[in-house]
Design an enzyme around this catalytic site. Structure first.
Site, PDB file in Angstrom:
ATOM      1  N   GLU A  94     -13.186   5.147   1.063  1.00 55.54           N
ATOM      2  CA  GLU A  94     -14.212   4.539   1.913  1.00 55.54           C
ATOM      3  C   GLU A  94     -14.424   3.075   1.562  1.00 55.54           C
ATOM      4  O   GLU A  94     -14.532   2.236   2.436  1.00 55.54           O
ATOM      5  CB  GLU A  94     -15.525   5.319   1.768  1.00 55.54           C
ATOM      6  CG  GLU A  94     -16.687   4.764   2.540  1.00 55.54           C
ATOM      7  CD  GLU A  94     -16.555   4.932   4.046  1.00 55.54           C
ATOM      8  OE1 GLU A  94     -17.177   4.145   4.777  1.00 55.54           O
ATOM      9  OE2 GLU A  94     -15.855   5.853   4.499  1.00 55.54           O
TER      10      GLU A  94
ATOM     11  N   ILE B 292     -13.378  -0.081  -1.444  1.00 54.62           N
ATOM     12  CA  ILE B 292     -12.740  -0.637  -2.639  1.00 54.62           C
ATOM     13  C   ILE B 292     -13.286  -2.052  -2.757  1.00 54.62           C
ATOM     14  O   ILE B 292     -13.260  -2.806  -1.781  1.00 54.62           O
ATOM     15  CB  ILE B 292     -11.194  -0.612  -2.548  1.00 54.62           C
ATOM     16  CG1 ILE B 292     -10.547  -1.410  -3.693  1.00 54.62           C
ATOM     17  CG2 ILE B 292     -10.686  -1.147  -1.240  1.00 54.62           C
ATOM     18  CD1 ILE B 292     -10.269  -0.620  -4.904  1.00 54.62           C
TER      19      ILE B 292
ATOM     20  N   GLY C 240      -8.229  -4.182  -8.536  1.00 53.60           N
ATOM     21  CA  GLY C 240      -8.201  -3.436  -7.278  1.00 53.60           C
ATOM     22  C   GLY C 240      -6.973  -2.549  -7.184  1.00 53.60           C
ATOM     23  O   GLY C 240      -7.060  -1.386  -6.778  1.00 53.60           O
TER      24      GLY C 240
ATOM     25  N   ARG D 128      -6.110 -10.797   3.010  1.00 49.59           N
ATOM     26  CA  ARG D 128      -5.753 -10.620   1.596  1.00 49.59           C
ATOM     27  C   ARG D 128      -5.687  -9.135   1.237  1.00 49.59           C
ATOM     28  O   ARG D 128      -4.755  -8.698   0.550  1.00 49.59           O
ATOM     29  CB  ARG D 128      -6.771 -11.356   0.719  1.00 49.59           C
ATOM     30  CG  ARG D 128      -6.436 -11.331  -0.741  1.00 49.59           C
ATOM     31  CD  ARG D 128      -7.384 -12.198  -1.548  1.00 49.59           C
ATOM     32  NE  ARG D 128      -7.035 -12.126  -2.960  1.00 49.59           N
ATOM     33  CZ  ARG D 128      -7.735 -12.675  -3.910  1.00 49.59           C
ATOM     34  NH1 ARG D 128      -8.817 -13.376  -3.631  1.00 49.59           N
ATOM     35  NH2 ARG D 128      -7.375 -12.559  -5.168  1.00 49.59           N
TER      36      ARG D 128
ATOM     37  N   TYR E 106      -2.535  -3.977   0.449  1.00 48.46           N
ATOM     38  CA  TYR E 106      -2.230  -2.586   0.796  1.00 48.46           C
ATOM     39  C   TYR E 106      -0.770  -2.434   1.224  1.00 48.46           C
ATOM     40  O   TYR E 106      -0.087  -1.486   0.836  1.00 48.46           O
ATOM     41  CB  TYR E 106      -3.170  -2.081   1.898  1.00 48.46           C
ATOM     42  CG  TYR E 106      -4.636  -2.227   1.568  1.00 48.46           C
ATOM     43  CD1 TYR E 106      -5.103  -2.216   0.251  1.00 48.46           C
ATOM     44  CD2 TYR E 106      -5.585  -2.402   2.565  1.00 48.46           C
ATOM     45  CE1 TYR E 106      -6.449  -2.368  -0.046  1.00 48.46           C
ATOM     46  CE2 TYR E 106      -6.928  -2.542   2.278  1.00 48.46           C
ATOM     47  CZ  TYR E 106      -7.351  -2.536   0.961  1.00 48.46           C
ATOM     48  OH  TYR E 106      -8.676  -2.679   0.674  1.00 48.46           O
TER      49      TYR E 106
END
Length: 170
Positions: free
Chosen positions: A92, A94, A106, A135, A140
């Site tokens: 949900e 980060i 992260g 970013r 990801y």
């Protein structure tokens, strides 16, 4: 030099988690939408049947330093179910405080959520990102995530408040 530890959140972390939720919402320009309280976080995450799970990133002082540990990031996740693929995990939120970004914190939170997903037999790990947060999208993708908006054209929808009550006939 201080080191970073990623660990499961404890009930006593709810104040720090709420602080970081507010920072994230401010970063996303959506602070006015935060309605959650520390008490709700405690009840919903640390009761008999938790609605969510959370990891925190904390800075540990170097030996001999007088400062205390400091929570600088979090990842809040929960389990879902895909009718096509079975068990899933959804991240949900980060968030890492700006002054601690670029240190891999992260990525470590995301990798830890992936470990949890695999340990729980999940076939997929999903998350969402605002369209302007390049970013985060780049991170990801670099970690191997597929952009489902690009690949499959999915859009997210939400029923909330009055719309949800009306839908339910209440």
């Amino acid at each position: 030099m201080a080191s970073v530890r990623i660990r499961e959140a404890k009930e006593g972390d709810c104040g720090d988690i709420l602080r970081l939720i507010r920072e994230l919402a401010e970063f996303e320009k959506l602070l006015d939408q935060v309605k959650i309280s520390e008490e709700a976080l405690r009840a919903d995450g640390f009761g008999e049947n938790p609605f969510y799970h959370c990891l925190v990133a904390e800075i540990l002082p170097a030996p001999g330093e007088l400062q205390e540990t400091c929570v600088v990031g979090y990842g809040l996740y929960y389990f879902t179910y895909s009718t096509w693929k079975g068990r899933s995990i959804y991240l949900e939120d980060i968030y890492v405080m700006p002054e601690y970004r670029g240190q891999g914190i992260g990525s470590r939170i995301i990798k830890t959520v992936a470990e949890v997903a695999l340990d729980q037999g999940c076939s997929q790990f999903r998350l969402a990102v605002l369209d302007w947060n390049k970013r985060a999208m780049d991170l990801y993708k670099a970690l191997g995530a597929q952009d489902l908006t690009e690949a499959e054209g999915w859009h997210s929808f939400c029923f909330e408040g009055e719309a949800m009550r009306e839908l339910a006939g209440r």
